[in-house]
Design an enzyme around this catalytic site. Structure first.
Site, short mmCIF file in Angstrom:
data_model
loop_
_atom_site.label_atom_id
_atom_site.label_comp_id
_atom_site.label_asym_id
_atom_site.label_seq_id
_atom_site.Cartn_x
_atom_site.Cartn_y
_atom_site.Cartn_z
N ASP A 57 -0.11 4.79 -5.86
CA ASP A 57 0.94 3.90 -5.36
C ASP A 57 2.18 4.20 -6.20
O ASP A 57 2.33 3.69 -7.31
CB ASP A 57 0.53 2.43 -5.53
CG ASP A 57 1.61 1.48 -5.06
OD1 ASP A 57 2.33 1.81 -4.10
OD2 ASP A 57 1.75 0.40 -5.67
N ASP B 105 -0.08 -2.95 -8.32
CA ASP B 105 0.07 -1.50 -8.13
C ASP B 105 -1.29 -0.80 -8.18
O ASP B 105 -1.54 0.16 -7.45
CB ASP B 105 0.98 -0.91 -9.21
CG ASP B 105 2.34 -1.56 -9.24
OD1 ASP B 105 3.07 -1.41 -8.25
OD2 ASP B 105 2.65 -2.24 -10.23
N GLU C 205 0.68 6.48 -0.94
CA GLU C 205 1.35 5.52 -0.04
C GLU C 205 2.71 6.08 0.34
O GLU C 205 3.47 6.56 -0.50
CB GLU C 205 1.50 4.17 -0.73
CG GLU C 205 2.09 3.12 0.18
CD GLU C 205 2.07 1.73 -0.43
OE1 GLU C 205 2.64 0.83 0.20
OE2 GLU C 205 1.51 1.54 -1.52
#
Length: 181
Positions: free
Chosen positions: A7, A140, A67
């Site tokens: 992420d 996160d 992501e």
């Protein structure tokens, strides 16, 4: 199958490595990468890159799932996030590991079942799916684990659909009503 989820973020980048044998997922490692508070932006990017290189070398995943950027209110924040994503993609490419990307809505749909799920829902699902004692924190880390599990779910669905289609044998038609081209 070992998947490494990322992420990306310019302040802190979440990561999570998951080992999966189909129906069961096991947490291998997770955490965040960040630089000291007063670091310059290039120093932060360097810290993220160095940390990801070390982690990818240590855990040797089969694939890296990242992501994707989907929307940003602030152009400057979007550009910084783009730099952090670029660093993550570079680290995976340097390690010769295939990279896949998923949008936040795809990730949430795959993990929670709803594309607009909230952060705490993703964290709770990570706790349940990985059999953890507590929800992964900060968010996160949970997001990085969710990216990895999204890839596991997505790739296994593709494989099962292809395998199912190959195994299915054509049936004899009994009526024109059953004909489906």
């Amino acid at each position: 199958m070992r998947i490494f989820g990322i992420d990306p973020g310019s302040e802190r980048t979440g990561y999570g490595c998951i080992e999966s044998s189909g129906g069961r997922h096991r947490l291998v490692a997770s955490g965040i990468l960040s630089a000291p508070a007063r670091s310059t932006f290039p120093e932060r990017l360097f810290a993220i890159h160095t940390g990801l290189q070390e982690l990818l070398e240590r855990h040797r995943p089969e694939c890296v799932a990242v992501e994707n950027i989907f929307f940003a209110k602030n152009v400057r924040s979007a550009l910084k996030l783009g730099h952090a994503r670029g660093i993550a993609l570079l680290a995976a490419s340097q390690a010769s590991i295939p990279v896949v990307e998923y949008s936040p809505a795809e990730i949430k749909r795959s993990v929670v079942g709803y594309g607009r799920a909230e952060k705490h829902q993703v964290q709770t699902m990570m706790k349940l799916l990985l059999g953890l004692d507590a929800v992964p924190s900060p968010h996160d880390v949970a997001d990085a684990l969710a990216v990895a599990i999204c890839h596991i779910h997505t790739s296994s669905n593709v494989v099962s659909r292809v395998a199912g289609a190959a195994a299915a044998q054509p049936r004899a038609l009994r009526s024109w009503r059953h004909y489906r081209p």
